[in-house]
Design a protein around this motif. Structure first.
Motif, PDB file in Angstrom:
ATOM      1  N   ARG A  99       0.822  -1.196   0.000  1.00 13.20           N
ATOM      2  CA  ARG A  99       0.000   0.000   0.000  1.00 13.20           C
ATOM      3  C   ARG A  99       0.865   1.258   0.000  1.00 13.20           C
ATOM      4  N   SER A 100       1.888   1.261   0.884  1.00 15.62           N
ATOM      5  CA  SER A 100       2.670   2.484   1.016  1.00 15.62           C
ATOM      6  C   SER A 100       4.136   2.134   1.197  1.00 15.62           C
ATOM      7  N   VAL A 101       4.923   3.130   1.151  1.00 19.32           N
ATOM      8  CA  VAL A 101       6.373   2.952   1.251  1.00 19.32           C
ATOM      9  C   VAL A 101       6.769   2.901   2.709  1.00 19.32           C
ATOM     10  N   ARG A 102       7.682   2.022   3.010  1.00 21.47           N
ATOM     11  CA  ARG A 102       8.185   1.956   4.368  1.00 21.47           C
ATOM     12  C   ARG A 102       9.499   2.738   4.483  1.00 21.47           C
ATOM     13  N   GLU A 103       9.880   2.952   5.687  1.00 20.08           N
ATOM     14  CA  GLU A 103      11.040   3.785   5.965  1.00 20.08           C
ATOM     15  C   GLU A 103      12.345   3.037   5.642  1.00 20.08           C
ATOM     16  N   PRO A 104      13.426   3.744   5.546  1.00 21.55           N
ATOM     17  CA  PRO A 104      14.722   3.077   5.381  1.00 21.55           C
ATOM     18  C   PRO A 104      15.025   2.185   6.566  1.00 21.55           C
ATOM     19  N   ARG A 105      15.735   1.123   6.291  1.00 23.32           N
ATOM     20  CA  ARG A 105      16.003   0.155   7.337  1.00 23.32           C
ATOM     21  C   ARG A 105      17.488  -0.117   7.458  1.00 23.32           C
ATOM     22  N   HIS A 106      17.841  -0.711   8.583  1.00 23.88           N
ATOM     23  CA  HIS A 106      19.227  -1.062   8.866  1.00 23.88           C
ATOM     24  C   HIS A 106      19.461  -2.503   8.428  1.00 23.88           C
ATOM     25  N   ARG A 107      20.462  -2.708   7.564  1.00 26.07           N
ATOM     26  CA  ARG A 107      20.650  -4.030   6.976  1.00 26.07           C
ATOM     27  C   ARG A 107      21.296  -5.022   7.941  1.00 26.07           C
ATOM     28  N   LEU A 108      22.162  -4.531   8.827  1.00 28.03           N
ATOM     29  CA  LEU A 108      22.928  -5.466   9.654  1.00 28.03           C
ATOM     30  C   LEU A 108      22.026  -6.225  10.644  1.00 28.03           C
ATOM     31  N   MET A 109      22.351  -7.490  10.878  1.00 25.37           N
ATOM     32  CA  MET A 109      21.593  -8.318  11.825  1.00 25.37           C
ATOM     33  C   MET A 109      21.997  -7.946  13.257  1.00 25.37           C
ATOM     34  N   ARG A 110      21.003  -7.934  14.170  1.00 24.62           N
ATOM     35  CA  ARG A 110      21.250  -7.704  15.591  1.00 24.62           C
ATOM     36  C   ARG A 110      20.636  -8.850  16.410  1.00 24.62           C
ATOM     37  N   ARG A 111      21.321  -9.204  17.476  1.00 26.31           N
ATOM     38  CA  ARG A 111      20.817 -10.263  18.359  1.00 26.31           C
ATOM     39  C   ARG A 111      20.101  -9.639  19.558  1.00 26.31           C
ATOM     40  N   THR A 119       8.251  -7.162  24.247  1.00 19.69           N
ATOM     41  CA  THR A 119       9.346  -6.240  24.567  1.00 19.69           C
ATOM     42  C   THR A 119      10.652  -6.903  24.160  1.00 19.69           C
ATOM     43  N   LEU A 120      11.319  -6.268  23.205  1.00 10.92           N
ATOM     44  CA  LEU A 120      12.569  -6.818  22.671  1.00 10.92           C
ATOM     45  C   LEU A 120      13.741  -6.177  23.398  1.00 10.92           C
ATOM     46  N   ASP A 121      14.660  -7.024  23.847  1.00  7.85           N
ATOM     47  CA  ASP A 121      15.889  -6.518  24.466  1.00  7.85           C
ATOM     48  C   ASP A 121      17.030  -6.694  23.456  1.00  7.85           C
ATOM     49  N   ILE A 122      17.298  -5.629  22.689  1.00 11.18           N
ATOM     50  CA  ILE A 122      18.342  -5.693  21.651  1.00 11.18           C
ATOM     51  C   ILE A 122      19.687  -5.515  22.339  1.00 11.18           C
ATOM     52  N   ILE A 123      20.584  -6.460  22.144  1.00  9.65           N
ATOM     53  CA  ILE A 123      21.886  -6.447  22.823  1.00  9.65           C
ATOM     54  C   ILE A 123      22.671  -5.217  22.410  1.00  9.65           C
ATOM     55  N   GLY A 124      23.103  -4.452  23.395  1.00  9.92           N
ATOM     56  CA  GLY A 124      23.886  -3.248  23.141  1.00  9.92           C
ATOM     57  C   GLY A 124      23.039  -2.035  22.876  1.00  9.92           C
ATOM     58  N   THR A 125      21.717  -2.187  22.829  1.00  7.17           N
ATOM     59  CA  THR A 125      20.845  -1.061  22.508  1.00  7.17           C
ATOM     60  C   THR A 125      19.811  -0.812  23.606  1.00  7.17           C
ATOM     61  N   GLY A 126      19.210  -1.884  24.124  1.00  4.53           N
ATOM     62  CA  GLY A 126      18.203  -1.724  25.158  1.00  4.53           C
ATOM     63  C   GLY A 126      16.841  -2.200  24.712  1.00  4.53           C
ATOM     64  N   ARG A 163      21.019   4.317  17.277  1.00  2.00           N
ATOM     65  CA  ARG A 163      21.348   3.562  18.489  1.00  2.00           C
ATOM     66  C   ARG A 163      22.003   2.216  18.166  1.00  2.00           C
ATOM     67  N   LEU A 164      21.862   1.768  16.946  1.00  3.06           N
ATOM     68  CA  LEU A 164      22.353   0.431  16.602  1.00  3.06           C
ATOM     69  C   LEU A 164      23.862   0.373  16.460  1.00  3.06           C
ATOM     70  N   ALA A 165      24.474   1.489  16.053  1.00  2.00           N
ATOM     71  CA  ALA A 165      25.927   1.470  15.845  1.00  2.00           C
ATOM     72  C   ALA A 165      26.454   2.880  15.939  1.00  2.00           C
ATOM     73  N   PRO A 166      27.703   3.050  16.332  1.00  7.18           N
ATOM     74  CA  PRO A 166      28.292   4.393  16.369  1.00  7.18           C
ATOM     75  C   PRO A 166      28.409   4.946  14.953  1.00  7.18           C
ATOM     76  N   PRO A 167      28.343   6.282  14.812  1.00  8.16           N
ATOM     77  CA  PRO A 167      28.416   6.880  13.463  1.00  8.16           C
ATOM     78  C   PRO A 167      29.764   6.625  12.808  1.00  8.16           C
ATOM     79  N   ARG A 168      29.733   6.338  11.519  1.00  9.24           N
ATOM     80  CA  ARG A 168      30.962   6.100  10.762  1.00  9.24           C
ATOM     81  C   ARG A 168      31.501   7.408  10.209  1.00  9.24           C
ATOM     82  N   ARG A 169      32.848   7.468  10.119  1.00  9.97           N
ATOM     83  CA  ARG A 169      33.438   8.644   9.473  1.00  9.97           C
ATOM     84  C   ARG A 169      33.133   8.600   7.979  1.00  9.97           C
ATOM     85  N   GLN A 170      32.584   9.686   7.509  1.00  8.71           N
ATOM     86  CA  GLN A 170      32.221   9.721   6.088  1.00  8.71           C
ATOM     87  C   GLN A 170      33.438  10.088   5.269  1.00  8.71           C
ATOM     88  N   MET A 171      33.786   9.260   4.310  1.00 12.80           N
ATOM     89  CA  MET A 171      34.932   9.521   3.443  1.00 12.80           C
ATOM     90  C   MET A 171      34.513  10.431   2.313  1.00 12.80           C
TER      91      MET A 171
END
Length: 879
Positions: A770-782, A819-826, A852-860
């Motif tokens: 029906r509609s467009v979803r937001e951008p997502r984070h590709r990396l897997m989290r436990r 309630t999901l407890d994402i490791i390293g995130t909360g 919150r999922l990962a620290p910001p990367r330096r943009q080259m």
């Protein structure tokens, strides 16, 4: 011409036609030596006539007087013949033949006269008669001493006359011997004179040839001659030498040769050259290629060579030599030296000079420990300018680009031209990244501004690869290679960008090289194929055609993105062959489909500029018997890089054969809207960047689409919206009035055999979210989740701000709040929207912050962000 003469040749030389070059001239000279023969013979006839008068009645009758008078008349005719024979065109050998006949006639007449006219004379009278006749014969023999044929005739005449007068055998024998001696002498004399004349002709020919060579050499301006006497005074000079002093050669004669010259005063050479020239002139030694400066107002340089002249007894006569003007040669040498260091077109330092500049900058960087930066610059779309407007316009464009780069770089570094559309800039001591980035951006902006050349408005771009040198370890070769890899990455990122070198680029370049090799092999082995994406009428959802799209299934790489291998094809020159394959396969496939199904084919600007494009399309349409209006050629705005007659002519010829034309990716190019006034387009294709997300409340794309549709309607053109994927966007596109729709909502590109069902139904049903979803984070989290009071380990994928895909071993019912407890995130709270074996989709109760999922990367610098595909809230994610 040979100089030797044989006996037979000497005997027959005067009476036979010339056989060698120059013989006719010699024969003419010899004939002129025989002009006295009629005079001498005529004189003897005149004396004989007087003798007849003195004999009185002793003569039997007047026949003798008549014969002698006749001979005198013949003498006069013979003299006239030899005098004017050459002027009336009688050849020399014919004149000699006539003289021989004349002498033979005279000899016969004397024999007759001696035998008959004085047969009854007394003895004392016979003595007078013999003296007269013998004197005439001797006179003729002496006169003919230079011509053997005539001498022989004279000898025969003398012998015959002697026998006719009944002299003793001793007298006859003596006369015969004398005749043989005279004939032999005449033959020997002729051999000598003919050989001498031939040698003289050879020498004259050589002298004339040498004179011609001298005149031609002087006239060519490559040099001149000079000669002096024993005192050093000029006795001969060429006109070219005199012209350097604005005078005639005669004005220089009598002047000292050294007064005209001054030794070239090059630093360190003056004393050496002066000593060399002065020594050779005073010592009377030959000298060669001594550089001197003319004692004139202008700066004229000469190279002078000379040899002393001595007589046979060793007396010094002076000097003779040649000279050459070195002024132009010196200028050419200076220009060659300049061209060896600077580009002749732009005036910038060339490749070799920039290499020296870079090496010097690196040496200074090593000493000062400050580093150095290298820019490699490539002009985008410059080849299209050369192809469409010609090389003269391209040359002017390069000059203007060079001026802009030089002004932009200023004192920060040196810019040069490597060749073609490639430039280089060396920035010694500049290593501050922010400044380098601003400078590269400014250079790209300057290069991208429009140019006005010969009434054409030309727009190009530039890409820059940047490499920064390590002051301790960098070398010119490695720095250049790194900058080249960075330039390659900048062009691959979409051109018009700058990119810093990164170590990973080495492996990327190698991979791209292998991809190019594989693409060549794929084209040769027919590994490429066409897929077709449906195009649907917006109002009725009826099928109206397909767009042909090239696909490549690599044996080891799998499916290769068209954006990747098409860019490789453009860079390595395979785009023409690739485009021909697409056109031929698409038209062949169109022939197998119903007449109402159109096929759209993409054309690159390089294909469009191919002079044989129209001929190729027309031939394929005729071969496969496809109606021309079923083929729709999609053209990007790149073909309007510069308006010119060739572009207009191609448009007109394509419309003449009846194909349809569509303007692809409208709104994303760099051209103005002016081309829509004249270009005969049937359709405008709205780029997917305007279509995707157009239904979002905050998006302005709907206003842009509405404006494009209104523009197309006013011009009588259809519109196709590309990239429609959701029902919300589909409904909006319909409301905005687009004619046709193309996108995943109606189907992905598929092989031709999979399109049969759509063609048979003649309609396509929309399928999608029906509609467009937001951008997502590709990396897997436990993480952990409590299900039924039990802690279960889970894996989160496709995490977006609104939800995520959860892989879980325990089943969960839709509607369950977790309630999901994402490791390293909360903890994150959400509700299960769908569930199936081993996975379920969860919608977060509050918007989740992806940072919150990962620290910001330096943009080259120069790198580009990649975003994942849309995530559709509340819809089931396929496995």
């Amino acid at each position: 011409m040979r100089a030797d003469v044989g006996v037979i040749e000497a005997l027959a030389y005067d009476v036979l036609p010339p056989r060698e070059v120059g013989d006719e001239q010699i024969a003419g000279q010899r004939v002129r030596q025989l002009h006295h023969i009629p005079i001498l013979i005529g004189l003897s006839h005149f004396i004989s006539l007087i003798a007849c008068f003195l004999s009185g009645d002793r003569i039997d009758n007047m026949a003798g007087l008549g014969l002698i008078a006749t001979l005198v008349g013949v003498d006069i005719l013979a003299f006239a013949m030899v005098s004017i024979g050459g002027r009336i065109g009688i050849p020399p050998h014919m004149s000699t033949r006539l003289l021989t006949i004349y002498v033979a006639f005279c000899a016969a007449a004397w024999t007759y006269f001696a035998a008959n006219m004085f047969s009854a004379a007394h003895s004392h009278e016979l003595v007078v008669t013999a003296a007269v006749v013998g004197g005439g014969v001797i006179a003729m023999a002496i006169a003919a001493i230079t011509a053997p044929p005539i001498a022989i005739i004279m000898g025969l005449s003398a012998a015959t006359t002697t026998m006719a007068l009944a002299y003793s055998d001793a007298v006859v024998a003596g006369i015969c011997i004398m005749a043989l001696v005279v004939s032999a002498y005449a033959t020997a004399f002729s051999r000598t004179s003919i050989a001498t004349a031939r040698r003289r002709l050879i020498l004259d020919s050589e002298a004339h040839q040498a004179l011609r060579f001298v005149n031609e050499f002087e006239a060519s301006g490559r040099g001149w001659f000079w000669e002096t006497d024993s005192s050093g005074t000029l006795s001969y000079v060429s006109r070219q030498l005199a012209e350097d002093f604005d005078c005639d050669p005669a004005d220089l004669l009598g002047r000292k040769f050294t007064d005209l010259l001054s030794v070239d005063s090059q630093p360190g050479e003056e004393l050496r050259d002066e000593r060399t020239l002065g020594f050779h002139l005073s010592a009377r030694f030959p000298f060669s290629d001594v550089v001197v400066r003319a004692a004139s107002d202008e700066d004229v340089l000469w190279s002078v060579s000379g040899n002393p002249i001595f007589s046979e007894n060793g007396r010094f006569l002076g000097f003779r030599g040649i000279g050459a003007d070195l002024t132009e040669q010196r200028r050419n040498e200076q220009e060659i030296s300049r061209l060896a260091r600077f580009d002749s077109l732009t005036g910038l330092p060339n490749r070799a000079m920039m290499r020296q500049t870079l090496e010097e900058a690196l040496r200074n960087a090593a000493r000062r420990k400050r580093g150095c930066t290298l820019f490699l610059i490539d002009l985008d779309r410059f080849k299209n300018v050369n192809d469409t407007l010609g090389h003269p316009v391209g040359d002017q464009l390069l000059r203007q680009v060079a001026d802009r780069f030089s002004r932009t770089l200023g004192n920060h570094g040196q810019v040069g031209r490597l060749g073609g559309d490639e430039f280089i800039a060396v920035l010694p001591g500049v290593v501050e990244t922010g400044f380098i980035e601003r400078l590269a951006t400014l250079m790209i902006e300057q290069a991208s501004q429009a140019y006005q050349i010969e009434g054409h408005r030309v727009t190009i771009g530039a890409s820059i690869g940047i490499a920064m040198a390590d002051p301790q370890r960098a070398c010119a070769d490695s720095l250049t290679r790194n900058a080249d890899l960075a330039l390659y990455a900048a062009k691959a990122a979409g051109r018009g960008k700058h990119c810093f070198f990164e170590p990973s680029m080495h492996s990327e370049a190698s991979d791209r090289q292998r991809l190019e090799t594989d693409l060549r092999f794929a084209l040769e082995q027919n590994e490429l194929s066409l897929h077709f994406q449906p195009i649907v009428r917006a109002a009725s959802e009826d099928l109206c055609g397909f767009e042909a799209l090239i696909r490549w299934d690599h044996p080891t790489r799998g499916r290769v993105s068209p954006d990747l291998f098409i860019s490789v094809a453009e860079e390595c020159g395979l785009i023409g062959k690739l485009g021909d394959y697409v056109i031929e396969e698409a038209i062949r496939q169109a022939a197998e489909w119903p007449d109402h199904v159109r096929v759209a084919i993409n054309l690159s600007p390089i294909q469009f500029n191919d002079p044989k494009l129209v001929e190729k399309v027309a031939t394929l349409l005729q071969t496969h018997e496809v109606r021309a209006d079923r083929i729709e050629l999609e053209i990007t705005e790149g073909v309007f890089l510069a308006d010119n007659e060739a572009t207009d002519d191609t448009f007109a010829r394509l419309k003449n054969i009846g194909v349809r034309l569509a303007l692809d990716d409208f709104g994303t190019g760099y051209s103005s809207l002016g081309y829509l006034k004249t270009a005969p387009f049937d359709k405008i294709k709205i780029d997917q960047s305007f279509v995707r997300g157009a239904s979002h409340p905050k998006s302005r794309n709907s206003a842009i689409i509405r404006a494009i549709v209104a523009l197309a309607d006013s011009l009588g053109m259809d519109t196709t919206a590309e990239g429609v994927e959701t029902h919300d966007d589909l409904n909006l596109i319909r409301e905005l009035g687009c004619s046709q729709i193309q996108g995943y909502i109606f189907g992905k590109p598929s092989p031709a055999e999979d399109c049969a069902d759509m063609i048979e139904r003649d309609s396509v049903l929309p399928q999608g979210h029906r509609s467009v979803r937001e951008p997502r984070h590709r990396l897997m989290r436990r993480g952990l989740v409590s299900i039924g009071g039990e802690q279960v380990e889970i894996r989160l994928r496709n995490i977006s701000a609104m939800g995520a895909l959860i892989e879980c071993a325990k089943p969960v019912a839709p509607g369950t709040q977790l309630t999901l407890d994402i490791i390293g995130t909360g903890p994150v709270v959400g509700t299960v929207r769908w569930s199936q074996a081993g996975r379920f989709g969860i919608q977060f109760d509050a918007q989740f912050d992806l940072t919150r999922l990962a620290p910001p990367r330096r943009q080259m610098t120069g790198a580009t962000h990649s975003f994942s595909a849309p995530f559709y809230v509340g819809e089931k994610e396929s496995a």
